[in-house]
Structure formats: structure tokens, C-alpha cells
Design a protein around this motif. Structure first.
Motif, mmCIF file in Angstrom:
data_model
loop_
_atom_site.group_PDB
_atom_site.id
_atom_site.type_symbol
_atom_site.label_atom_id
_atom_site.label_comp_id
_atom_site.label_asym_id
_atom_site.label_seq_id
_atom_site.Cartn_x
_atom_site.Cartn_y
_atom_site.Cartn_z
ATOM 1 N N GLY A 254 0.796 -1.224 0.000
ATOM 2 C CA GLY A 254 0.000 0.000 0.000
ATOM 3 C C GLY A 254 0.824 1.267 0.000
ATOM 4 N N ARG A 255 2.053 1.205 -0.506
ATOM 5 C CA ARG A 255 2.917 2.394 -0.567
ATOM 6 C C ARG A 255 3.360 2.607 -2.009
ATOM 7 N N ASP A 256 2.382 2.814 -2.886
ATOM 8 C CA ASP A 256 2.683 2.898 -4.308
ATOM 9 C C ASP A 256 2.810 4.328 -4.828
ATOM 10 N N HIS A 257 2.651 5.323 -3.979
ATOM 11 C CA HIS A 257 2.778 6.715 -4.397
ATOM 12 C C HIS A 257 4.222 7.161 -4.176
ATOM 13 N N VAL A 258 4.894 7.538 -5.261
ATOM 14 C CA VAL A 258 6.279 7.991 -5.177
ATOM 15 C C VAL A 258 6.357 9.447 -5.622
ATOM 16 N N ALA A 259 6.976 10.256 -4.790
ATOM 17 C CA ALA A 259 7.208 11.654 -5.123
ATOM 18 C C ALA A 259 8.690 11.949 -4.952
ATOM 19 N N PHE A 260 9.218 12.741 -5.869
ATOM 20 C CA PHE A 260 10.577 13.245 -5.742
ATOM 21 C C PHE A 260 10.449 14.697 -5.323
ATOM 22 N N VAL A 261 11.191 15.049 -4.285
ATOM 23 C CA VAL A 261 11.039 16.371 -3.697
ATOM 24 C C VAL A 261 12.382 17.093 -3.707
ATOM 25 N N GLU A 262 12.382 18.264 -4.359
ATOM 26 C CA GLU A 262 13.543 19.145 -4.278
ATOM 27 C C GLU A 262 13.382 19.981 -3.016
ATOM 28 N N VAL A 263 14.448 20.075 -2.243
ATOM 29 C CA VAL A 263 14.402 20.855 -1.005
ATOM 30 C C VAL A 263 15.490 21.916 -1.054
ATOM 31 N N LYS A 264 15.092 23.145 -0.820
ATOM 32 C CA LYS A 264 16.028 24.258 -0.720
ATOM 33 C C LYS A 264 16.066 24.667 0.745
ATOM 34 N N LEU A 265 17.268 24.784 1.305
ATOM 35 C CA LEU A 265 17.424 25.188 2.702
ATOM 36 C C LEU A 265 17.660 26.689 2.812
ATOM 37 N N ALA B 37 13.494 25.980 3.437
ATOM 38 C CA ALA B 37 12.965 27.249 2.938
ATOM 39 C C ALA B 37 11.817 26.993 1.969
ATOM 40 N N ASN B 38 11.992 26.028 1.048
ATOM 41 C CA ASN B 38 10.908 25.685 0.133
ATOM 42 C C ASN B 38 11.153 24.318 -0.480
ATOM 43 N N THR B 39 10.073 23.776 -1.039
ATOM 44 C CA THR B 39 10.136 22.453 -1.672
ATOM 45 C C THR B 39 9.418 22.501 -3.014
ATOM 46 N N SER B 40 9.776 21.596 -3.887
ATOM 47 C CA SER B 40 9.061 21.366 -5.149
ATOM 48 C C SER B 40 8.879 19.871 -5.281
ATOM 49 N N THR B 41 7.683 19.450 -5.633
ATOM 50 C CA THR B 41 7.347 18.032 -5.710
ATOM 51 C C THR B 41 7.100 17.603 -7.144
ATOM 52 N N TYR B 42 7.621 16.427 -7.475
ATOM 53 C CA TYR B 42 7.391 15.783 -8.776
ATOM 54 C C TYR B 42 6.874 14.387 -8.484
ATOM 55 N N VAL B 43 5.669 14.100 -8.957
ATOM 56 C CA VAL B 43 5.047 12.807 -8.689
ATOM 57 C C VAL B 43 5.401 11.840 -9.816
ATOM 58 N N ALA B 44 5.881 10.666 -9.437
ATOM 59 C CA ALA B 44 6.208 9.627 -10.415
ATOM 60 C C ALA B 44 4.925 8.944 -10.871
#
Length: 163
Positions: free
Chosen positions: A67-78, A138-145
Motif C-alpha cells: 500500500g505504498r505505491d505513491h512515489v514523489a521526488f522532492v527538491e528541497v532548498k534550505l 525554505a521551500n520544496t518542489s514536488t514531482y510525482v512519479a
């Protein structure tokens, strides 16, 4: 002594190739597959483990069945990239089980994470309650696979020499 891939001979590489696919193989079967007797195979395997080339053995789970089929890649800026801030961020990341991978990146952002959850609602909660509250974010950007094309562990294949 730190052993590098270039220090390994053909038998060591064969051992790694087999273990990459079948980590639970018996030493007897491993020896048969690589063409050595059991004792030298066992000694080589122990050396690879002792030198940290083989770091351990673990089960691979099917995330979809769990039940863990959602994958997101997250860019993180500090907001702060001094060493103490990087260390605080890294230590906090280790405590978030949904973060499957986290890499310090040289580029327009500081970290790239692979986050695995049960779905978008679960991801939004992890983003709001865990990732966004990590130290110095500081901020994030998400990309969903949408689909995993290749998602396997490290294969000990020799790096390309360009020849």
C-alpha cells in the motif's frame, strides 16, 4: 583497508553479481556458480563483508502490495547551508520513514528526496507535517512519479571505461 571495485578479481565480482540477485544463496551453491570450492568462496565472502563491500543482507518488499505505491521526488532548498544546518537537516531526515532516499545535490536546490506513501493524501500529510518542518527548509518542489521504469538495487557491474 578500504577495498574498491577495481581491487576485486573476477571471482569476487562473480560473488557480487550472484549476491545482487540472490542474497540468500547458500555458500555451497554460490561456490558452485562461481567455479570455486566452498572454503575459498566462504573466505572471499567473509573478506568482502569484513571490508564493507558487502554491507548486509535484507529483504526487498513490493511497495504496491504494502500500500505504498505513491512515489514523489522532492527538491528541497534550505535557508542555511552551513555545516551545522546540513547536519541538523540530515539527522532529522533519518527520522522520517517515508523518506526512502535523500541526496545532497550540487545545483539550484540543496537536497533531492524520494518519498513513498500510500497516496496523494498521505503524501500531502508527510509534506506538511514532516518534510516542511525539517530544520532550515525554505521551500520544496514536488514531482510525482507516474510509473517506475527501473527500480532495482545497486548492481556491482564494472563502470564503463569509455573504450
Amino acid at each position: 583497508m578500504t577495498e574498491r571495485f577495481s581491487d576485486l578479481d573476477g571471482f569476487d565480482r562473480k560473488i557480487l553479481d550472484v549476491l545482487a540477485v540472490e542474497g540468500r544463496i547458500s555458500v555451497t551453491e554460490l561456490a558452485r556458480r562461481i567455479g570455486l570450492s566452498k572454503s575459498p568462496t566462504q573466505a572471499r565472502l567473509k573478506r568482502l563483508e569484513d571490508n564493507g563491500v558487502v554491507r548486509g543482507y535484507r529483504a526487498l518488499f513490493d511497495p504496491i502490495r504494502l500500500g505504498r505505491d505513491h512515489v514523489a521526488f522532492v527538491e528541497v532548498k534550505l535557508s542555511d547551508t552551513r555545516e551545522a544546518a546540513l547536519a541538523a537537516f540530515s539527522a532529522a531526515v533519518m527520522r522520517v520513514p517515508e523518506i526512502e532516499q535523500c541526496h545532497l545535490i550540487a545545483g539550484a536546490f540543496d537536497y533531492l528526496m524520494k518519498v513513498r506513501t500510500s497516496g496523494m493524501i498521505g503524501y500531502r500529510a508527510v509534506l506538511a507535517e514532516k518534510i516542511s518542518t525539517l530544520p532550515h527548509v525554505a521551500n520544496t518542489s514536488t514531482y510525482v512519479a507516474m510509473q517506475a521504469i527501473k527500480e532495482e538495487g545497486l548492481s556491482p557491474v564494472a563502470p564503463s571505461t569509455g573504450s
